[in-house]
Design an enzyme around this catalytic site. Structure first.
Site, short mmCIF file in Angstrom:
data_model
loop_
_atom_site.label_atom_id
_atom_site.label_comp_id
_atom_site.label_asym_id
_atom_site.label_seq_id
_atom_site.Cartn_x
_atom_site.Cartn_y
_atom_site.Cartn_z
N VAL A 14 101.94 -51.47 -24.00
CA VAL A 14 101.17 -50.34 -24.51
C VAL A 14 100.15 -49.86 -23.48
O VAL A 14 100.05 -48.67 -23.19
CB VAL A 14 100.45 -50.76 -25.83
CG1 VAL A 14 99.36 -49.77 -26.21
CG2 VAL A 14 101.47 -50.89 -26.95
N ARG A 37 100.18 -60.04 -13.03
CA ARG A 37 100.51 -58.68 -13.46
C ARG A 37 99.72 -57.66 -12.63
O ARG A 37 100.27 -56.65 -12.18
CB ARG A 37 100.15 -58.56 -14.95
CG ARG A 37 100.22 -57.18 -15.55
CD ARG A 37 101.62 -56.83 -15.97
NE ARG A 37 101.68 -55.63 -16.80
CZ ARG A 37 102.70 -54.81 -16.79
NH1 ARG A 37 103.74 -55.04 -16.01
NH2 ARG A 37 102.73 -53.75 -17.57
N THR A 95 98.30 -58.56 -30.60
CA THR A 95 97.83 -59.05 -31.90
C THR A 95 98.98 -59.81 -32.56
O THR A 95 99.66 -59.28 -33.44
CB THR A 95 97.35 -57.88 -32.80
OG1 THR A 95 98.26 -56.78 -32.66
CG2 THR A 95 95.97 -57.42 -32.43
N CYS A 270 106.19 -56.17 -33.22
CA CYS A 270 105.63 -55.11 -34.08
C CYS A 270 106.20 -55.23 -35.49
O CYS A 270 105.53 -55.73 -36.38
CB CYS A 270 105.94 -53.75 -33.49
SG CYS A 270 105.04 -53.45 -31.96
N1 LIG Z 1 104.96 -53.10 -27.51
C1 LIG Z 1 105.08 -52.15 -28.42
O1 LIG Z 1 106.09 -51.54 -28.59
C2 LIG Z 1 103.91 -51.76 -29.29
C3 LIG Z 1 103.98 -50.55 -29.97
C4 LIG Z 1 102.93 -50.17 -30.74
C5 LIG Z 1 101.82 -51.00 -30.86
N2 LIG Z 1 101.79 -52.19 -30.22
C6 LIG Z 1 100.60 -53.02 -30.35
O2 LIG Z 1 99.84 -52.87 -29.17
C7 LIG Z 1 99.18 -54.09 -28.84
C8 LIG Z 1 99.55 -54.54 -27.44
O3 LIG Z 1 100.93 -54.82 -27.42
P1 LIG Z 1 101.76 -54.94 -26.07
O4 LIG Z 1 103.18 -54.95 -26.46
O5 LIG Z 1 101.29 -53.95 -25.07
O6 LIG Z 1 101.33 -56.40 -25.60
P2 LIG Z 1 101.63 -57.06 -24.17
O7 LIG Z 1 101.65 -58.50 -24.40
O8 LIG Z 1 102.80 -56.38 -23.53
O9 LIG Z 1 100.37 -56.69 -23.30
C9 LIG Z 1 99.12 -57.14 -23.53
C10 LIG Z 1 98.40 -57.33 -22.21
O10 LIG Z 1 97.07 -57.70 -22.53
C11 LIG Z 1 96.67 -58.70 -21.62
N3 LIG Z 1 95.55 -59.43 -22.22
C12 LIG Z 1 95.59 -60.37 -23.20
N4 LIG Z 1 94.34 -60.75 -23.52
C13 LIG Z 1 93.51 -60.03 -22.74
C14 LIG Z 1 92.10 -59.96 -22.60
N5 LIG Z 1 91.30 -60.71 -23.35
N6 LIG Z 1 91.57 -59.13 -21.68
C15 LIG Z 1 92.38 -58.37 -20.93
N7 LIG Z 1 93.72 -58.37 -21.00
C16 LIG Z 1 94.27 -59.20 -21.91
C17 LIG Z 1 97.90 -59.54 -21.37
O11 LIG Z 1 97.80 -60.25 -20.18
C18 LIG Z 1 98.99 -58.45 -21.36
O12 LIG Z 1 99.24 -57.97 -20.06
C19 LIG Z 1 99.56 -55.07 -29.94
O13 LIG Z 1 98.61 -55.00 -30.96
C20 LIG Z 1 100.86 -54.50 -30.46
O14 LIG Z 1 101.11 -54.86 -31.80
C21 LIG Z 1 102.81 -52.58 -29.41
#
Ligand SMILES: NC(=O)c1ccc[n+]([C@@H]2O[C@H](COP(=O)([O-])OP(=O)(O)OC[C@H]3O[C@@H](n4cnc5c(N)ncnc54)[C@H](O)[C@@H]3O)[C@@H](O)[C@H]2O)c1
Length: 433
Positions: A14, A37, A95, A270
């Protein structure tokens, strides 16, 4: 308002596409705790494959100094001090749920703590992570207040704008999806809405409150989960009746108001996770969310069901089960993307193993090391590594790369082919959901 500097906290599926979108118009500091990363992003390589090298390269800025002198661009960093210049913070951390399906807000708490250390008067913190209604104001804001010593809605403000992207989908990219926005005061809501309007081509929808925006997101995915659960239940019923579910759905879909979904494994972080956030909050408030949780249970039962159906088909063809070898094709949680998190293919594999079947897993999209770490499986990512005597093949994920797979080159005779998603013509497989 002067051009704000935006910090994006969490550069995953995201955060990175969002950072790139904002970086076309604003100075953006991308912050992630994963140094590996950050190193890759500084080299313009995105291992999630959401952003192409050339696109990332075109917005990348190599130092904070360079960003300070530019009107736009993206500087990626793992150094907290680097984000102190920002006036808008957007949090996009994971999350997940724990093994008991309870929401795990740890990354969100930690990210809030991080932001609180650099928060200044007038700053805005926008959360994008999917949560239950109330999480932003009840859980994150107090951490921001405590860490910064500032007062909410007086010294700093909050917002919530849920993300709707779909990994692997090159058509519905972040700028092309209408975005819901919200803010902690009417003025801040408007400011946040304008900010997103500047980069989201599809436009925005300003929700009446942060809670409404949080609830809207979590029900979008819960609704999808429940709809798929209904179709999965139909698939189990029609299986008992010897009726092909895909053919039924094709016929039913000719009615103008039939809602089209297809049966399958529901994984990822999700659809298979977000309903638990809503359910957990409902339970806490004394309401038992029967439909939401039964949908979850039904969808979680599909992996073992696929494995048992394959075994039944093998028995019908007199293929000994106990000594057999099965090839499972696909381990990612969905097609044409490398994301293996919360893939329910693992349920198929574990159920097969409970029959003492030897399982080989092949997926050209997934990363071998990640699969080893997450599931303890030695993945095959090249078809030349495969054997030529599998007794059954389960086409678990419908990667386009599997379309012209020559099953006969890898199987003994007779063999069973189970096509979970109905990717092949009906007559090409022995069974499908
Ligand atoms: N992936 C999807 O398709 C999608 C779609 C809509 C919503 N979401 C929501 O968006 C949110 C993020 O999802 P994602 O898929 O991007 O996750 P992800 O795991 O791909 O990315 C999260 C990033 O955050 C970093 N991170 C973790 N803790 C951290 C902190 N304390 N400080 C800084 N960086 C930190 C991780 O290293 C990682 O690179 C979630 O709540 C998810 O439910 C995801």
């Amino acid at each position: 308002m002067n051009t704000p500097t935006i910090a994006i906290i969490g550069l995953g599926y995201v955060g990175l596409p969002l950072a790139v979108a904002f970086a076309k118009k604003y100075p953006v500091i991308g912050f992630d705790i994963n140094k590996n990363r950050i190193g890759q992003l500084q080299e313009a390589f995105d291992m999630t494959l959401e952003i192409e090298h050339t696109q990332l390269k075109s917005v990348n800025v190599s130092s904070l100094k360079e960003l300070e002198n530019a009107e736009k661009g993206l500087f990626s960093t793992a150094n907290l001090d680097d984000i102190s210049k920002a006036t808008i913070f957007i949090v996009t951390v994971p999350t997940p749920v724990d093994k008991n399906h309870k929401p795990d807000l740890t990354p969100l708490y930690k990210a809030s703590e991080t932001v609180s250390k650099v928060l200044k008067k007038g700053d805005i913190v926008i959360f994008e992570s999917t949560v239950y209604p109330g999480a932003t104001e009840d859980e994150c804001v107090p951490i921001l207040e405590k860490g910064s010593g500032l007062v909410f809605n007086k010294d700093f403000y909050a917002g919530y704008s849920p993300e709707r992207i779909n990994p692997g989908d090159k058509e519905h990219t972040v700028e092309k999806i209408l975005k819901v926005t919200s803010g902690s005061t009417p003025e801040i809501a408007e400011q946040i809405d304008q900010l997103y309007k500047n980069v989201i081509i599809a436009g925005t929808f300003k929700a009446s409150s942060i809670k409404v925006a949080e609830a809207a997101k979590v029900i979008e995915n819960s609704q999808r989960d429940i709809n798929i659960a209904f179709i999965n239940e139909l698939s189990k019923i029609f299986n008992l009746m010897d009726i092909d579910t895909n053919e039924v759905l094709e016929a039913a879909a000719t009615k103008w108001n039939f809602i089209n979904f297809s049966p399958g494994l529901v994984g990822g972080h999700c659809i298979g996770v977000d309903p638990y956030y809503l359910a957990d909050k409902a339970l806490e408030l004394g309401y038992n969310p029967e439909i939401i949780l039964s949908g979850r249970r039904l969808n979680d039962s599909m992996g073992p069901f696929v494995a048992r159906e394959t075994v039944k088909l093998m028995i019908k063809k007199d293929i000994p089960v106990k000594t057999s070898k099965i090839l499972v094709m696909g381990i990612t949680f969905k097609e044409d993307c490398p994301d293996i998190r919360n893939s329910r293919v693992i349920d198929v594999i574990n159920e097969l193993k409970s029959f003492d079947i030897q399982v080989a897993v092949f997926d050209p999209w997934a990363n071998k090391e990640e699969v080893k770490e997450e599931y303890g499986i030695a993945l095959f990512s090249d078809k030349n590594e495969l054997a030529n005597d599998y007794n059954a093949v389960i086409l678990a994920v419908s990667h386009k790369k599997f379309k012209n797979f020559e099953f006969n080159n890898y199987t003994s005779s007779p063999f069973v082919l189970y096509d979970v998603k109905g990717m092949l013509p009906k007559e090409a497989s022995d069974g499908r959901l």
